[in-house]
Design an enzyme around this catalytic site. Structure first.
Site: not given
Ligand code: ADP
Ligand code: F6P
Length: 328
Positions: A16, A27, A77, A108-110, A131, A133, A135, A168, A177, A219, A260
């Site tokens: 995201g 930078a 993604r 963290d996915g990246s 991110t 988030d 997190d 209200r 998420r 209230k 956001q």
């Molecule tokens: P974010 O980095 O915001 O948490 P995602 O979880 O969607 O976003 O991860 C971004 C990209 O990182 C994924 O679409 C994928 O290409 C790569 N990625 C995520 N998890 C893995 C994994 N376990 N192994 C290899 N690539 C991953």
């Molecule tokens: O960037 C993180 C986040 O904002 C999550 O909180 C949210 O659920 C998700 O991205 C939604 O991402 P997208 O709309 O790109 O699938």
């Protein structure tokens, strides 16, 4: 032991988007060039790495972007990167240009992707937490959170005017998420009566009881901030349940959504992105490989990617207690 010398680096944004990613790219590019490195921008995250969408960057390539939301490199993604064959293609494209270091700005996915890539191939990776988030453990800040939460605060303040004018109950859904940081911070900062987050089991009957008790003492203006990933459900689910229990309540739902994620980054996001981007390049040059660059207690903190992908930023009970006491 002498570390491998990094001479050509790539930078990409993944997952995201988050406000401040452009400041981080700027930078990385400018610090790299300052140190005599060649810097390459990779478009659309890991997809661009696999599709060979890679361009040499100059200092001017990143002019006039520090104030812009989104990411000039675009983000994506990428399914293919989950497979070894995809990562192999990515490696070959880097080798073709002699790129021997990679900066990944994302969540963290990246980082999971970067970790696998660095374990399989001889390319050191540095992660920058980008991110909204917030997190990710090992850092007090993630790039984009401050802007996103301020966007939420501004919106919720406006909603409170209407809540107050009409007596209200508003249920406002913010992003997150799997994480409740935007909900927690924006909820406290706007004086929300209840904050519902994925990290704590939501006791919806307790919320209903508290609203009943407030109704008795007239209230009627109440704000509930709920993270989209709350375990009870989103704002619509919460509203439906409360309406069943409190039919007289005048309830409205507002889902803030992707407003956001965009917008000009706040000063804090620009600063931390600049600082982290600078240290990402320094890390590659010093041989501090495969770490996430963070800031803890105003000092740089380097978390091995292996650890960064396993630990989440926790929400302390102190915050939950503050919410409870201040919202009574
Ligand atoms: P974010 O980095 O915001 O948490 P995602 O979880 O969607 O976003 O991860 C971004 C990209 O990182 C994924 O679409 C994928 O290409 C790569 N990625 C995520 N998890 C893995 C994994 N376990 N192994 C290899 N690539 C991953
Ligand atoms: O960037 C993180 C986040 O904002 C999550 O909180 C949210 O659920 C998700 O991205 C939604 O991402 P997208 O709309 O790109 O699938």
């Amino acid at each position: 032991m002498a570390h491998k010398e990094v001479t050509k680096i790539g930078v990409l944004t993944s997952g995201g988007d988050a406000p401040g990613m452009n400041a981080a790219i700027r930078a990385v590019v400018r610090t790299g060039i300052y140190h005599g490195l060649e810097v390459f921008g990779i478009t659309r995250g890991y997809s661009g790495l696999i599709d060979d969408d890679i361009t040499k960057m100059e200092s001017r390539s990143v002019a006039n972007i520090i104030q812009r939301g989104g990411t000039i490199l675009k983000t994506a993604r990428c399914k293919e990167f989950f497979d070894h064959s995809g990562r192999q293609k990515a490696y070959e494209n880097l080798c073709k240009r002699g790129i021997n270091g990679l900066v990944v700005i994302g969540g963290d996915g990246s980082f999971k992707g970067a970790l696998k890539f660095s374990q399989e191939f001889d390319i050191p990776c540095i992660g920058l937490p980008g991110t909204i988030d917030k997190d990710i453990a090992g850092t007090d800040f993630t790039i984009g959170f401050d802007t996103a939460v301020n966007t939420a605060v501004e919106a919720i303040d406006k909603i409170r005017d209407t809540a107050d004018a009409h007596d209200r109950l508003f249920i406002i859904e913010v992003m997150g998420r799997d994480a409740g940081y935007i909900a927690l911070h924006s909820g406290i900062a706007t004086g929300a009566e209840h904050i519902l987050i994925p990290e704590r089991k939501t006791d919806i009957e307790n919320v209903v009881q508290s609203l009943l008790e407030k109704e008795k003492r007239r209230k009627l203006v109440n704000m509930i901030v709920v993270a989209e990933g709350d375990n009870f459900g989103g704002a619509e689910d919460v509203a439906k349940h409360i309406k069943e229990k409190l039919p007289a309540a005048d309830i409205r739902v507002c889902i803030l959504g992707h407003i956001q994620r965009g917008g000009s980054p706040s000063c804090i996001d620009r600063l931390i992105a600049s600082r982290m981007g600078y240290h990402a390049v320094e890390s590659l040059m010093l041989g501090r490989f495969n770490v996430m660059v963070g800031v803890l207690n105003n000092k740089m903190n380097y978390t091995p990617l292996e650890k960064a992908v396993k630990s989440k930023q926790r929400i302390s009970d102190e915050w939950m207690r503050i919410v409870k006491i201040l919202a009574s």
